[in-house]
Scaffold this active site. Structure first.
Site, PDB file in Angstrom:
ATOM      1  CG  ASP A  61      -1.969   0.980   0.951  1.00  0.00           C
ATOM      2  OD1 ASP A  61      -2.666   1.439   2.160  1.00  0.00           O
ATOM      3  OD2 ASP A  61      -2.421   1.496   0.083  1.00  0.00           O
ATOM      4  CE  LYS A 100      -0.954   3.405  -3.979  1.00  0.00           C
ATOM      5  NZ  LYS A 100      -0.981   2.734  -2.684  1.00  0.00           N
ATOM      6  CG  ASP A 138      -5.391  -0.144  -1.020  1.00  0.00           C
ATOM      7  OD1 ASP A 138      -5.388   0.741  -0.529  1.00  0.00           O
ATOM      8  OD2 ASP A 138      -6.731  -0.441  -1.560  1.00  0.00           O
ATOM      9  CG  ASN A 139      -4.561   2.291  -3.300  1.00  0.00           C
ATOM     10  OD1 ASN A 139      -3.837   2.196  -2.774  1.00  0.00           O
ATOM     11  ND2 ASN A 139      -5.838   2.817  -3.104  1.00  0.00           N
ATOM     12  CD  GLU A 196      -8.461   4.920   0.292  1.00  0.00           C
ATOM     13  OE1 GLU A 196      -8.629   3.771  -0.627  1.00  0.00           O
ATOM     14  OE2 GLU A 196      -7.159   5.151   0.057  1.00  0.00           O
TER      15      GLU A 196
HETATM   16  N1  LIG Z   1       9.475   2.545  -0.753  1.00  0.00           N
HETATM   17  C1  LIG Z   1       8.809   2.818   0.674  1.00  0.00           C
HETATM   18  N2  LIG Z   1       9.222   2.537   1.622  1.00  0.00           N
HETATM   19  C2  LIG Z   1       8.499   2.960   2.841  1.00  0.00           C
HETATM   20  N3  LIG Z   1       7.298   3.594   2.958  1.00  0.00           N
HETATM   21  C3  LIG Z   1       7.117   4.165   1.681  1.00  0.00           C
HETATM   22  C4  LIG Z   1       7.667   3.812   0.482  1.00  0.00           C
HETATM   23  N4  LIG Z   1       6.885   4.386  -0.419  1.00  0.00           N
HETATM   24  C5  LIG Z   1       5.862   5.378   0.145  1.00  0.00           C
HETATM   25  N5  LIG Z   1       6.141   4.780   1.817  1.00  0.00           N
HETATM   26  C6  LIG Z   1       5.277   5.585   2.299  1.00  0.00           C
HETATM   27  O1  LIG Z   1       3.857   4.894   2.273  1.00  0.00           O
HETATM   28  C7  LIG Z   1       2.800   5.928   2.125  1.00  0.00           C
HETATM   29  C8  LIG Z   1       2.379   5.895   0.689  1.00  0.00           C
HETATM   30  C9  LIG Z   1       1.320   5.339   0.229  1.00  0.00           C
HETATM   31  C10 LIG Z   1       1.075   5.740  -1.223  1.00  0.00           C
HETATM   32  N6  LIG Z   1      -0.344   5.692  -1.183  1.00  0.00           N
HETATM   33  C11 LIG Z   1      -1.160   6.181  -2.274  1.00  0.00           C
HETATM   34  O2  LIG Z   1      -0.537   7.024  -2.888  1.00  0.00           O
HETATM   35  C12 LIG Z   1      -2.733   6.222  -2.280  1.00  0.00           C
HETATM   36  C13 LIG Z   1      -3.361   7.155  -2.982  1.00  0.00           C
HETATM   37  C14 LIG Z   1      -4.626   7.152  -3.127  1.00  0.00           C
HETATM   38  N7  LIG Z   1      -5.496   8.015  -3.796  1.00  0.00           N
HETATM   39  O3  LIG Z   1      -4.644   8.911  -4.281  1.00  0.00           O
HETATM   40  O4  LIG Z   1      -6.572   7.842  -3.971  1.00  0.00           O
HETATM   41  C15 LIG Z   1      -5.354   6.114  -2.519  1.00  0.00           C
HETATM   42  C16 LIG Z   1      -4.718   5.199  -1.568  1.00  0.00           C
HETATM   43  O5  LIG Z   1      -5.332   3.997  -1.253  1.00  0.00           O
HETATM   44  C17 LIG Z   1      -3.527   5.065  -1.569  1.00  0.00           C
HETATM   45  O6  LIG Z   1      -2.729   4.223  -0.840  1.00  0.00           O
HETATM   46  C18 LIG Z   1       3.396   6.901   2.745  1.00  0.00           C
HETATM   47  O7  LIG Z   1       3.304   6.873   4.254  1.00  0.00           O
HETATM   48  C19 LIG Z   1       5.065   6.936   2.356  1.00  0.00           C
HETATM   49  O8  LIG Z   1       5.713   7.693   2.965  1.00  0.00           O
HETATM   50 MG   LIG Z   2      -3.922   2.490  -0.555  1.00  0.00          MG
END
Ligand SMILES: Nc1ncnc2c1ncn2[C@@H]1O[C@H](/C=C/CNC(=O)c2cc([N+](=O)[O-])cc(O)c2O)[C@@H](O)[C@H]1O
Ligand SMILES: [Mg+2]
Length: 214
Positions: free
Chosen positions: A141, A144, A169-170, A199
């Site tokens: 999650d 992406k 997810d997504n 969501e």
């Molecule tokens: N390589 C990595 N290692 C560790 N932590 C990492 C990481 N890459 C991202 N993260 C962390 O994971 C989360 C990102 C989620 C992206 N979800 C999304 O972008 C997202 C967007 C929508 N949306 O736009 O509707 C809906 C959703 O359910 C979503 O999950 C943030 O807390 C970020 O800091």
């Molecule tokens: Mg998500």
């Protein structure tokens, strides 16, 4: 000084949820996201699908990529049998700090290892850090465009075994086309799509469950 959305989400949990009660933490976050501010938690429609897969797998070892505020960490860990742990990876220190407090409010700090850092750096260290050999369950999650590279990294690090379950997810919104194409066409995975909605909205989204065939 102005607060951030994760800080306001945490405040809603601290004000509305009962300490030590994971379900009330989940409900407080869903209420906040429906009535105050949308936030990217797996939410109250996809969440029960996540729950059902976690219960079906009943994992001894579980990994989550992308903790954010800890909503899905709480959803997953509340269902884990005694003695099992969820490892969740989060590279944004501010989000990790909020998530730790959300997890603590739910009383699940003993079932969740939150590790700060990037999945690409941490996945190769998982076996040594936690004395595990493979993951029974992985929830993806995070960003992406990291789903596919991290899946391949899990394969390379031999952290998947025959029967390991990946839940992403997504896969529709925002979408993970390269990941979907891979798990749906690779002979090493048995993949299935659970249609749902993004969501707290009416937009289509869903979860992809992929079983590693070894
Ligand atoms: N390589 C990595 N290692 C560790 N932590 C990492 C990481 N890459 C991202 N993260 C962390 O994971 C989360 C990102 C989620 C992206 N979800 C999304 O972008 C997202 C967007 C929508 N949306 O736009 O509707 C809906 C959703 O359910 C979503 O999950 C943030 O807390 C970020 O800091
Ligand atoms: Mg998500």
């Amino acid at each position: 000084t102005s607060s951030t959305r994760p800080q306001r989400l945490l405040r809603a949990v601290q004000r509305k949820a009962t300490k030590g009660d994971p379900q009330s933490v989940i409900s407080a976050i869903d209420y906040f996201c429906r009535n105050s501010e949308w936030a990217m938690n797996v939410g109250d429609e996809k969440g029960p699908i996540l729950d059902s897969v976690v219960c079906e797998v009943s994992p001894a070892t579980a990994l989550e990529l992308g903790t954010y505020c800890g909503y899905s960490s709480v959803r997953i860990a509340r269902l884990l049998p005694v003695g099992t742990k969820l490892i969740t990876l989060e590279f944004h220190p501010d989000y990790a700090c909020i998530a730790r407090q959300v997890i603590q409010h739910a009383g699940l700090e003993d079932k969740i290892f939150l590790v700060e850092g990037a999945s690409g750096d941490l996945i190769p260290k998982m076996a040594d850090m936690f004395g595990i050999s493979t993951f029974d369950f992985v929830f993806l999650d995070h960003w992406k465009d990291r789903y596919l590279p991290d899946l391949k990294l899990l394969e390379e690090c031999q952290l998947l075994r025959k029967g390991s379950v990946l839940l992403a997810d997504n896969v529709i919104c925002p979408g993970t086309p390269d990941y979907l194409e891979y798990v749906r066409n690779s002979p090493r995975y048995e993949s299935r799509y659970f249609q749902s909605h993004l969501e707290y909205t009416k937009v289509e989204d869903g979860l992809e469950k992929s079983v590693f065939l070894g």
